[in-house]
Design a protein around this motif. Structure first.
Motif, PDB file in Angstrom:
ATOM      1  N   ASP A  33      40.254 -30.016  10.808  1.00  0.00           N
ATOM      2  CA  ASP A  33      39.021 -29.519  10.200  1.00  0.00           C
ATOM      3  C   ASP A  33      39.152 -29.599   8.685  1.00  0.00           C
ATOM      4  OD1 ASP A  33      36.451 -28.625  10.231  1.00  0.00           O
ATOM      5  OD2 ASP A  33      36.900 -26.536  10.691  1.00  0.00           O
ATOM      6  N   ASP A  34      38.079 -29.247   7.995  1.00  0.00           N
ATOM      7  CA  ASP A  34      38.129 -29.156   6.543  1.00  0.00           C
ATOM      8  C   ASP A  34      37.355 -27.935   6.097  1.00  0.00           C
ATOM      9  OD1 ASP A  34      35.249 -30.014   6.166  1.00  0.00           O
ATOM     10  OD2 ASP A  34      36.057 -31.852   7.025  1.00  0.00           O
ATOM     11  N   THR A  35      37.597 -27.511   4.865  1.00  0.00           N
ATOM     12  CA  THR A  35      36.898 -26.354   4.324  1.00  0.00           C
ATOM     13  C   THR A  35      36.582 -26.599   2.860  1.00  0.00           C
ATOM     14  OG1 THR A  35      36.970 -23.931   4.137  1.00  0.00           O
ATOM     15  CG2 THR A  35      38.997 -25.116   3.626  1.00  0.00           C
ATOM     16  N   GLY A  36      35.475 -26.022   2.399  1.00  0.00           N
ATOM     17  CA  GLY A  36      35.022 -26.262   1.040  1.00  0.00           C
ATOM     18  C   GLY A  36      35.085 -25.029   0.163  1.00  0.00           C
ATOM     19  N   PHE A  37      35.200 -25.266  -1.164  1.00  0.00           N
ATOM     20  CA  PHE A  37      35.253 -24.199  -2.153  1.00  0.00           C
ATOM     21  C   PHE A  37      34.260 -24.515  -3.264  1.00  0.00           C
ATOM     22  CE2 PHE A  37      39.423 -24.970  -0.332  1.00  0.00           C
ATOM     23  CZ  PHE A  37      39.723 -23.733   0.218  1.00  0.00           C
ATOM     24  N   PRO A  38      33.120 -23.830  -3.318  1.00  0.00           N
ATOM     25  CA  PRO A  38      32.131 -24.099  -4.369  1.00  0.00           C
ATOM     26  C   PRO A  38      32.719 -23.850  -5.758  1.00  0.00           C
ATOM     27  CG  PRO A  38      31.176 -22.766  -2.618  1.00  0.00           C
ATOM     28  CD  PRO A  38      32.651 -22.803  -2.363  1.00  0.00           C
TER      29      PRO A  38
END
Length: 476
Positions: A83-88
């Protein structure tokens, strides 16, 4: 960690991550771990996480080797979850920041992409903004999961810009790779290290990439990955036509063919053709309030993705389709290379096991400050993430012993039996009454210092007539 003098900042940094601090960037961690010398501790932690050349792979390897045996006490590893995850981010100078799809923005969940394309067929433009995105690989059983690989996705605009690479100290061997390509590298590395095997799970941002699925098959990895409803498939029992007969001139045809009368259809169109009896209600786990269940259908078929460029058809796989009872049409699709005799409830259970990664990211971000790092460099971004995962590894190792987070397997267990008449050392005799004066059979308590006898309590005589002055006796 390379040097003994890194042991103290390692301990302090992880301790700070575990403490109830609202913001877990370097300065608040220094304040909570060394309140009497915040400035010195701040400089120490800042150097440790942002500049010190210790190995993220080595630290995560130690965490993996320490935590996985504890996880496996509660069941064998069943899955590797991609999976991946984002950081604004508000600025544009932090390494890897670009206008891209970020699920944490609270809009369309399109945080994974294939290269620069959204993971879904829906319009995800509302979820684009400046953010960093990292790709991870986690291992999981039914009760716990642990990230074992984590790497920042570097957009091509960053990979091709020498000046920005230099400012962010991006290593020279880091080149542009799509997220599925990064994930395949992580899987290869885990396989080489001998990590306990599991079925590869991923959402449609990865499963829709034919190269990713082909790479998993080349690694002999079984998978259950999300795909798009537009996926091209052959109906069950059908497949492409064999190569055309050779005319005797030129090179013999080697590619399989299709024509207007014999062609594949989309997964969505196939789902609409399925009869009512093909759908079954399957439950996969207990939710917070009720059992989670939905309606599913599973069929064996051949994917048709670009098979016209192949000398032979794709092997048969499972197409798993979910259509909740209150939905007009299916909502989710998976392809799986699990064996042909796999029952549908096992297919569903495996596909849905991917929920662990959502919990991991939620706890890593909300409880351990995974997204709180304020530095801009490549090394600091990965050091902070590795330390968060190390702290998370400690938490999941002890979770079973901290109510109410005990696993369902530990809840409801009967206490071990005790022999009849067992009495813990030093406890009162349960056969004795609270007041010795009321107990004619009371035994003396051993090992008690002699004391003055208490005055005798007035007792009610059984013959009330002999004592007319006593009208009643009340206790409370």
């Amino acid at each position: 960690m390379g040097h003994a003098d890194r042991a103290e900042p390692l301990k302090d940094y992880c301790l700070g991550l575990l403490m109830p601090v609202e913001r877990k960037s370097v300065e608040p961690l220094a304040a909570v771990t060394a309140p009497s010398r915040v400035s010195a501790k701040h400089q120490s932690l800042l150097h440790f996480v942002g500049q010190a050349p210790w190995s993220d792979e080595a630290l995560m390897g130690r965490v993996r080797d320490w935590v996985l045996p504890r996880i496996e006490r509660r069941g064998a590893i069943r899955a590797w979850i991609v999976d991946d995850t984002g950081f604004p981010k508000k600025g544009k100078h932090s390494v890897g920041v670009a206008r891209q799809y970020c699920g944490q923005l609270g809009k369309q969940d399109c945080s994974a992409t294939i290269g620069e394309r959204p993971r879904s067929h829906v319009d995800c433009r509302a979820a684009q903004d400046n953010c960093q995105v990292a790709v991870s690989l986690s291992v999981a059983n039914d009760t716990a999961s642990l990230p074992i690989a984590y790497r920042l996705y570097l957009p091509q605009a960053w990979a091709d810009d020498p000046e920005r690479r230099k400012k962010a100290n991006v290593p020279g061997d880091v080149v542009f790779q799509t997220k599925p390509q990064i994930a395949l590298e992580q899987i290869k590395a885990a396989k080489a290290r001998g990590v306990a095997p599991g079925v590869i799970l991923a959402d449609a941002g990865y499963g829709a990439d034919g190269g990713f699925r082909a790479g998993l098959s080349a690694l002999d990895q079984t998978y259950a990955v999300g795909v798009q409803p537009t996926l091209s498939v052959w109906r069950p029992g059908e497949g492409p036509l064999p190569p055309k007969p050779w005319s005797g001139r030129g090179r013999p045809p080697s590619r399989i063919v299709r024509n207007s009368d014999h062609k594949p259809i989309s997964a969505k169109a196939l789902a609409k053709e399925l009869p009512a009896e093909a759908w079954r209600t399957v439950a996969w786990r207990e939710g917070s309030n009720t059992e989670l269940s939905s309606r599913f259908a599973a069929v064996r078929l051949r994917p048709a993705s670009r098979d016209y460029n192949r000398p032979e058809a794709h092997a048969e796989e499972w197409l798993l389709i979910e259509r909740p009872k209150d939905e007009v049409e299916p909502t989710k699709y998976w392809l799986s290379t699990l064996s042909a005799d796999t029952p549908i409830d096992h297919l569903v259970d495996m596909a849905k096991l991917r929920w662990h990664i959502e919990r991991d990211y939620q706890e890593l971000k909300q409880e351990l400050g995974l997204g709180h790092y304020e530095g801009r460099g490549w090394r600091g971004f990965h050091h902070h993430a590795s330390l968060c995962i190390a702290a998370y590894g400690l938490l999941i190792s002890v979770r079973e012993t901290i109510p109410p987070s005990a696993s369902p397997q530990t809840q409801g267990r009967q206490a071990s039996g005790l022999p009849g008449g067992y009495q813990p050392r030093g406890s009162a005799d349960p056969a004795r009454t609270p007041c010795p004066q009321l107990n004619p059979n009371s035994a003396t308590t051993p090992h008690r210092r002699p004391s003055q006898s208490a005055s005798t309590m007035s007792m009610l005589h059984p013959d009330h007539a002999q004592y007319p002055s006593i009208s009643h006796f009340m206790t409370q």
